[in-house]
Design a protein around this motif. Structure first.
Motif, short mmCIF file in Angstrom:
data_model
loop_
_atom_site.label_atom_id
_atom_site.label_comp_id
_atom_site.label_asym_id
_atom_site.label_seq_id
_atom_site.Cartn_x
_atom_site.Cartn_y
_atom_site.Cartn_z
N GLY A 260 4.59 23.44 -66.29
CA GLY A 260 3.56 24.44 -66.53
C GLY A 260 4.13 25.75 -67.01
O GLY A 260 3.54 26.45 -67.82
N ILE A 261 5.34 26.09 -66.49
CA ILE A 261 5.97 27.33 -66.93
C ILE A 261 6.48 27.18 -68.35
O ILE A 261 6.35 28.08 -69.18
N LYS A 262 7.08 26.04 -68.67
CA LYS A 262 7.65 25.84 -69.99
C LYS A 262 6.58 25.84 -71.07
O LYS A 262 6.88 26.05 -72.24
N ARG A 263 5.33 25.60 -70.68
CA ARG A 263 4.26 25.63 -71.68
C ARG A 263 4.16 26.99 -72.34
O ARG A 263 3.75 27.10 -73.48
N PHE A 264 4.53 28.05 -71.63
CA PHE A 264 4.45 29.40 -72.16
C PHE A 264 5.77 29.88 -72.74
O PHE A 264 5.85 31.00 -73.22
N LYS A 265 6.83 29.06 -72.64
CA LYS A 265 8.11 29.45 -73.19
C LYS A 265 8.24 28.93 -74.62
O LYS A 265 8.03 27.76 -74.87
N PRO A 266 8.57 29.77 -75.57
CA PRO A 266 8.70 29.31 -76.96
C PRO A 266 9.94 28.44 -77.15
O PRO A 266 10.94 28.59 -76.45
N GLN A 267 9.85 27.54 -78.13
CA GLN A 267 11.01 26.73 -78.49
C GLN A 267 11.97 27.56 -79.34
O GLN A 267 11.65 28.66 -79.79
N TRP A 268 13.16 27.00 -79.58
CA TRP A 268 14.17 27.74 -80.34
C TRP A 268 13.76 27.95 -81.78
O TRP A 268 14.25 28.85 -82.45
N THR A 269 12.82 27.11 -82.28
CA THR A 269 12.36 27.27 -83.67
C THR A 269 11.39 28.44 -83.84
O THR A 269 11.18 28.90 -84.96
N THR A 270 10.80 28.90 -82.74
CA THR A 270 9.80 29.97 -82.83
C THR A 270 10.37 31.24 -83.44
O THR A 270 9.76 31.81 -84.38
N PRO A 271 11.52 31.77 -82.99
CA PRO A 271 12.05 32.99 -83.62
C PRO A 271 12.35 32.81 -85.10
O PRO A 271 12.16 33.75 -85.89
N ILE A 272 12.81 31.62 -85.50
CA ILE A 272 13.13 31.38 -86.92
C ILE A 272 11.87 31.43 -87.77
O ILE A 272 11.83 32.08 -88.82
N ILE A 273 10.82 30.74 -87.30
CA ILE A 273 9.58 30.69 -88.08
C ILE A 273 8.98 32.08 -88.23
O ILE A 273 8.60 32.51 -89.34
N PHE A 274 8.90 32.83 -87.15
CA PHE A 274 8.28 34.15 -87.22
C PHE A 274 9.18 35.15 -87.95
O PHE A 274 8.68 36.07 -88.60
N ALA A 275 10.48 34.97 -87.88
CA ALA A 275 11.38 35.84 -88.65
C ALA A 275 11.14 35.66 -90.14
O ALA A 275 11.10 36.64 -90.90
N LEU A 276 10.96 34.42 -90.57
CA LEU A 276 10.68 34.16 -91.99
C LEU A 276 9.32 34.72 -92.39
O LEU A 276 9.16 35.27 -93.49
N LEU A 277 8.31 34.57 -91.52
CA LEU A 277 6.98 35.09 -91.84
C LEU A 277 6.99 36.61 -91.92
O LEU A 277 6.37 37.20 -92.82
N PHE A 278 7.68 37.26 -90.98
CA PHE A 278 7.74 38.72 -91.01
C PHE A 278 8.54 39.22 -92.22
O PHE A 278 8.19 40.24 -92.83
N ALA A 279 9.62 38.49 -92.55
CA ALA A 279 10.40 38.87 -93.73
C ALA A 279 9.56 38.70 -94.99
O ALA A 279 9.67 39.50 -95.93
N PHE A 280 8.73 37.66 -95.03
CA PHE A 280 7.88 37.41 -96.21
C PHE A 280 6.94 38.59 -96.45
O PHE A 280 6.85 39.11 -97.57
N VAL A 281 6.21 39.02 -95.40
CA VAL A 281 5.24 40.07 -95.61
C VAL A 281 5.94 41.40 -95.96
O VAL A 281 5.43 42.20 -96.75
N TYR A 282 7.11 41.64 -95.40
CA TYR A 282 7.85 42.85 -95.72
C TYR A 282 8.26 42.86 -97.19
O TYR A 282 8.06 43.86 -97.91
N VAL A 283 8.83 41.75 -97.65
CA VAL A 283 9.32 41.67 -99.03
C VAL A 283 8.16 41.76 -100.01
O VAL A 283 8.22 42.49 -101.02
N PHE A 284 7.08 41.05 -99.76
CA PHE A 284 5.97 41.01 -100.72
C PHE A 284 5.20 42.32 -100.73
O PHE A 284 4.59 42.67 -101.75
N LEU A 285 5.18 43.04 -99.61
CA LEU A 285 4.58 44.38 -99.64
C LEU A 285 5.40 45.31 -100.54
O LEU A 285 4.83 46.13 -101.29
N LYS A 286 6.72 45.19 -100.48
CA LYS A 286 7.58 45.97 -101.36
C LYS A 286 7.32 45.63 -102.83
O LYS A 286 7.23 46.52 -103.70
N ILE A 287 7.23 44.31 -103.11
CA ILE A 287 7.01 43.87 -104.49
C ILE A 287 5.65 44.33 -104.99
O ILE A 287 5.49 44.78 -106.14
N ALA A 288 4.61 44.24 -104.13
CA ALA A 288 3.27 44.67 -104.54
C ALA A 288 3.23 46.18 -104.80
O ALA A 288 2.54 46.65 -105.71
#
Length: 386
Positions: A260-288
């Motif tokens: 039940g506790i682990k249900r709320f703990k993110p997997q190791w892939t979570t930081p990678i996925i969100f890092a790419l998503l945050f980097a995407f919006v940062y880069v594309f805001l600059k380009i726009a």
């Protein structure tokens, strides 16, 4: 069949209804979900009719809208049925009456067992998932994940067959009333370390009658202490059995609480996925902001967020409702925080692209739920086959 008269009824055990506070809260939440689903259906149709061209992208929200409507209606229907149709067991002077509702199925089992056909009584435990909504409790009271409660298993003859009726109890006191009455009828009472309700029907009787699992139960007054002691002795007396009667529940509790506790703990892939998503919006805001791409970025931001969500759900080891909710919240607030910290989003093209980004994040928060439903259904089918 449950008779209408109470004159010869010694004790009745019935399921519990949901506490009024949680019953009202359930209707409030489901009404909100139903209204949200109706809004996701009516809103896109209205905007598509009025603005046509770009508004047709909103029609994808029809899928989660219809799903929410279907979910809320089915949930309310099952909740009303469960709260209205309660299983009942009656011990009368010469018989046992029962009516059992097998929720969520519409199947109903009912009948009458004359006491002169009862051959033996087996007292056991059963695991009852704890639902705080069905029991009065204090606001800060600790809520266990499950209870180990007593069950009386009635072995009786029905024509040429021998059957087992399991009568689960919420309180030890109620089970004691049954045992005292049945004991006064000279019906043999045994204790067993088996949990019959967890076994298929065809295996219940052989497991109960196995002498390595059961022993005569000289019940006196304190069912909880006496049953616990005898079950512990049965467990110790089994060949090759080192654990006590408390072993399986404790091991199960130890296995469930971390899960039940682990249900709320993110997997190791979570930081990678969100890092790419945050980097995407940062880069594309600059380009726009530089004018290299259009200021209307709803389409590409929605596509990227949906693809990221699909990957996130696919890689999740355990699919629960928390997984898509966590993704939607982190995506929206992460993109909102990044845009708020960038000076390019104050005015002009950067501001327009920032609004498009948040709009796409809102759309993705709804569109991710049908994907979650499909993946959840696929995994459930695979577990059923295995």
């Amino acid at each position: 069949m449950i008779s209408t008269t109470d004159q010869d009824c010694i004790h009745e055990r019935a399921d519990r209804r949901m506490e009024p506070f949680y019953w009202i809260l359930t209707f409030e939440v489901m009404t909100f979900v139903l209204a949200l689903g109706a809004g996701l259906v009516i809103g896109p149709l209205y905007w598509a009719y009025r603005y046509q061209s770009w508004a047709f992208l909103l029609l994808i929200l029809l899928v989660p809208g219809f799903w929410l409507i279907r979910f809320s209606v089915r949930y309310l229907r099952s909740a009303i049925r469960k709260n209205r149709l309660l299983s009942r067991y009656r011990l009368c002077r010469d018989r046992i009456e029962y009516r059992i509702y097998h929720h969520p199925d519409p199947e109903v089992s009912e009948g009458t067992i004359p006491l002169d056909r009862v051959e033996r009584i087996y007292v056991s435990y059963y695991v009852a998932p704890y639902h705080y909504a069905y029991r009065k409790s204090k606001f800060n009271e600790h809520q266990p994940m499950y209870h180990i409660l007593p069950m009386i298993n009635v072995v009786y003859r029905e024509e040429t067959d021998r059957r087992v009726l399991g009568v689960p109890f919420f309180e030890y006191f109620d089970a004691e009333q049954w045992l005292k009455e049945l004991q006064s009828r000279d019906i043999p009472i045994w204790a067993t370390a088996v949990m019959p309700n967890a076994l298929p029907k065809e295996e219940q009787l052989p497991q109960l009658e196995d002498e390595s699992n059961s022993r005569p139960f000289p019940f006196h007054h304190h069912l909880q202490k006496e049953l616990e002691q005898l079950v512990r002795e049965i467990e110790h007396g089994r060949p090759g059995q080192a654990a006590s009667a408390e072993g399986p529940p404790q091991q199960e509790a130890g296995a469930r609480h971390p899960a039940g506790i682990k249900r709320f703990k993110p997997q190791w892939t979570t930081p990678i996925i969100f890092a790419l998503l945050f980097a995407f919006v940062y880069v594309f805001l600059k380009i726009a902001f530089k004018g290299s791409i259009a200021s209307d970025g709803v389409g590409i931001c929605f596509a990227v967020s949906l693809v990221g969500g699909i990957i996130y759900l696919f890689l999740a080891k355990r699919l629960t409702y928390w997984v898509p909710l966590r993704y939607a919240l982190l995506l929206f607030f992460g993109w909102a925080l990044i845009g708020a910290m960038m000076p390019e989003t104050d005015t002009g093209t950067g501001e327009e692209y920032y609004v498009s980004t948040l709009t796409a994040a809102i759309f993705a928060a709804f569109a991710i739920w049908p994907v979650f439903g499909i993946l959840y259904w696929i995994r459930r089918k695979r577990r059923g086959r295995s």
